[in-house]
Design an enzyme around this catalytic site. Structure first.
Site, PDB file in Angstrom:
ATOM      1  N   GLY A   1      36.157 -31.925  12.364  1.00 13.54           N
ATOM      2  CA  GLY A   1      35.688 -32.204  13.677  1.00 13.54           C
ATOM      3  C   GLY A   1      34.127 -32.077  13.357  1.00 13.54           C
TER       4      GLY A   1
ATOM      5  CE  LYS B   1      25.023 -35.353   8.570  1.00  9.59           C
ATOM      6  NZ  LYS B   1      25.291 -35.993   7.625  1.00  9.59           N
TER       7      LYS B   1
ATOM      8  CG  ASP C   1      23.864 -23.583   9.296  1.00  6.85           C
ATOM      9  OD1 ASP C   1      24.119 -24.939   9.168  1.00  6.85           O
ATOM     10  OD2 ASP C   1      22.680 -23.341   8.495  1.00  6.85           O
ATOM     11  N   GLY C   2      25.833 -25.362  11.816  1.00  7.49           N
ATOM     12  CA  GLY C   2      25.581 -26.610  12.576  1.00  7.49           C
ATOM     13  C   GLY C   2      24.166 -27.287  12.298  1.00  7.49           C
TER      14      GLY C   2
ATOM     15  NE  ARG D   1      25.315 -39.233  12.088  1.00  8.49           N
ATOM     16  CZ  ARG D   1      26.283 -38.773  11.061  1.00  8.49           C
ATOM     17  NH1 ARG D   1      26.145 -38.883   9.995  1.00  8.49           N
ATOM     18  NH2 ARG D   1      27.456 -38.180  11.936  1.00  8.49           N
TER      19      ARG D   1
ATOM     20  NE  ARG E   1      33.118 -38.794  12.041  1.00 10.80           N
ATOM     21  CZ  ARG E   1      32.266 -38.797  11.295  1.00 10.80           C
ATOM     22  NH1 ARG E   1      32.564 -38.456  10.060  1.00 10.80           N
ATOM     23  NH2 ARG E   1      31.052 -38.771  11.705  1.00 10.80           N
TER      24      ARG E   1
ATOM     25  CG  ASP F   1      36.139 -35.822   6.748  1.00 14.57           C
ATOM     26  OD1 ASP F   1      36.806 -35.773   5.584  1.00 14.57           O
ATOM     27  OD2 ASP F   1      35.081 -34.903   6.901  1.00 14.57           O
ATOM     28  CG  ASN F   2      32.735 -38.185   5.290  1.00 14.23           C
ATOM     29  OD1 ASN F   2      32.604 -37.343   6.223  1.00 14.23           O
ATOM     30  ND2 ASN F   2      32.420 -37.289   3.978  1.00 14.23           N
TER      31      ASN F   2
ATOM     32  CG  ASP G   1      29.622 -38.504   8.007  1.00 12.90           C
ATOM     33  OD1 ASP G   1      29.165 -38.841   8.874  1.00 12.90           O
ATOM     34  OD2 ASP G   1      30.628 -37.673   8.043  1.00 12.90           O
TER      35      ASP G   1
END
Ligand code: AMP
Ligand code: MG
Length: 488
Positions: A87, A105, A117-118, A168, A175, A244-245, A254
């Protein structure tokens, strides 16, 4: 296009985490124009509120309100193994603007951050910003980068670094992993909603056909086959081709430990963490095909809505077989153009492959060699061609130049016209790692001028730009092995 699926099994409302004292590091006026942003004389947004929005510090600016920021769930295969749920761990979809999705992002933790940590560090965000825009200028489908906002907020990686937010923009960030997620949960309703959303907005020609889901699969697969061919043609290595990319629109997304080839090395691995070389340059086509197999298996339940299980498998299997054909056709088309060949002859492929083999054997600079090829004329003498000095095996490269000149003589186009065409497909400037590294190191000292210089040069990769000639040179020995890994 709005990501219209709703429900906490699909996405979570995720307000960005504020970034202290943000400042502009980089900004792309052309992306701003795409989303209809009004710019001031300094080519930054007229409304200073945009800095706060793109830092994740507020959700409204002027008449624009992003009332529903979300992060979405997807799953995926990482390095060939099923990784389960992933996710948007650090990407927040602010919303839509001019029918394009705007994502932040590195804007803090989300429901899907797991142990992360996001955040994103300045170093990797500069690379993503510059490469997104450079790829676009090269004519390669990609997500775009609107802005890069920095802060003194510290972030722990191998060392302490500072955080940045890259905004972005893409028509959609859906995806392959989104499909895999719902397929893994056997949630056919969600799968169908996802496919319909994509089809209605981006693949309308499939929607009206019989077997629309099969057609959708074929189209996604074809776009990604062409995308990899375009990467190969500029020597771009993505670095982390996990499912996932991989974009469902055939965009490059990504940007992590990517790299452009300096000298041609067919098995070059750009990602320091990719020990087995799964994502090496020469494996990219095969890996993208593998990812399309993941998509095919995720879409199987959709075909089963109309066909028997056995027929569905057979339909998808044969659709999947189109991938290598589409890829090969596009690769050949593109490399013919790189050699300046307008017509098609059977021996062309052999000619291209012989050249690549010699370039690999002699570690010849990929970009510069192709760029310089346009200087060869129909009456050039093979032994007088300066580029021959770059090759160790002179006998074989002399033979190659002889064959190439013969081949050029069979073309109707003039030398000058061919040169023009070739210089529009063989760039002079690419985002070489050592160039990015210099810009990063300066930026880490709060000097963003080199980011800006690179951004401007790379926005015109096919132009000569003589003032910036040094930016087209291969790296010095000590800059050749810059290590880039997943830690971003
Ligand atoms: P990537 O290899 O960068 O595409 O990331 C793989 C997964 O890890 C995705 O689900 C990302 O959202 C997540 N991820 C990567 N870095 C972070 C981070 N710093 N914080 C939270 N999630 C992350
Ligand atoms: Mg990713």
């Amino acid at each position: 296009m709005p990501f219209t699926l709703r429900g906490d099994d699909v996405c979570q409302v995720t307000p960005p985490t504020p970034l202290p004292d943000p400042y502009w590091v980089a900004f792309s006026p052309s992306v701003a124009k795409l989303i209809g942003l009004e710019l001031g004389d300094n080519d930054l947004p007229k409304d200073p509120g945009w800095l706060a929005v793109l830092a994740g510090n507020q959700l409204h600016v002027g008449t624009q309100t992003f009332s529903n920021p979300i992060s979405t769930v997807y799953s995926g295969h990482q390095f060939g193994s099923w990784a389960g749920q992933l996710g948007d761990g650090r990407a927040i979809l602010l919303g839509d603007i001019n029918q394009l999705e705007l994502q932040l992002k590195g804007a803090g933790r989300t429901h899907y951050s797991r142990m992360g940590d996001g955040r994103a560090v300045l170093r990797s965000s500069i690379r993503e910003f510059l490469c997104s825009e450079a790829m676009h200028a090269l004519g390669i489908p990609t997500s775009r980068a609107l802005a890069l906002v920095g802060s003194k907020q510290s972030v722990r990686r191998e060392t302490m670094e500072t955080a940045a937010v890259c905004s972005r923009v893409a028509p959609s960030f859906i995806r392959i992993g989104h499909f895999e997620h719902f397929a893994s949960l056997q949630n056919v309703t969600r799968l169908q909603e996802l496919a319909d959303l994509l089809m209605n907005e981006f693949y309308p020609e499939c929607a009206s056909k019989k077997d629309s889901y099969l057609e959708l699969f074929k189209e996604i697969s074809a776009r990604n086959a062409k995308l990899v061919a375009a990467w190969q043609a500029v020597g771009f290595c993505h670095g982390v081709l996990n499912s996932d990319n991989i974009s469902a629109l055939g965009l490059t997304i990504d940007y992590g430990p990517f790299g452009f080839l300096d000298h041609f090395e067919i098995d070059h691995i750009c990602n320091h963490s990719d020990h087995g070389g799964r994502y090496a340059y020469h494996r990219q086509p095969q890996i993208m095909h593998w990812n399309m197999a993941c998509l095919a298996s995720a879409m199987l339940p959709l075909l089963e809505l109309e066909h028997s299980a056995e027929d569905s498998q057979e339909l998808l299997r044969s659709a999947l077989e189109e991938f290598p054909l589409t890829y090969a056709k596009e690769w050949q088309r593109t490399f013919r153009l790189k050699l300046g060949l307008q017509s098609e002859q059977d021996d062309d492929i052999q000619l291209i492959e012989r050249l690549l083999q010699s370039m690999h054997d002699s570690k010849v600079d990929f970009t510069n060699f192709f760029r310089s090829l346009s200087n060869i004329k129909k009456d050039s003498k093979p032994l007088a061609i300066p580029q021959r000095n770059e090759f160790i095996d002179r006998e074989s490269i002399d033979q190659w130049f002889t064959d190439y000149i013969n081949r050029l003589q069979s073309e109707l186009i003039s030398d000058d016209d061919r040169k023009d065409l070739m210089n529009r497909v063989n760039p002079k400037y690419i985002l070489r790692n050592h160039l990015a590294q210099v810009a990063i190191e300066k930026a880490q000292q709060d000097d963003f001028s080199e980011v800006d210089t690179l951004f401007k040069i790379l926005s015109k990769p096919f132009d000569e730009q003589p003032t910036f000639d040094s930016y087209s040179k291969p790296p010095a020995l000590d800059m050749q092995r810059i290590e880039v890994s997943c830690s971003s």
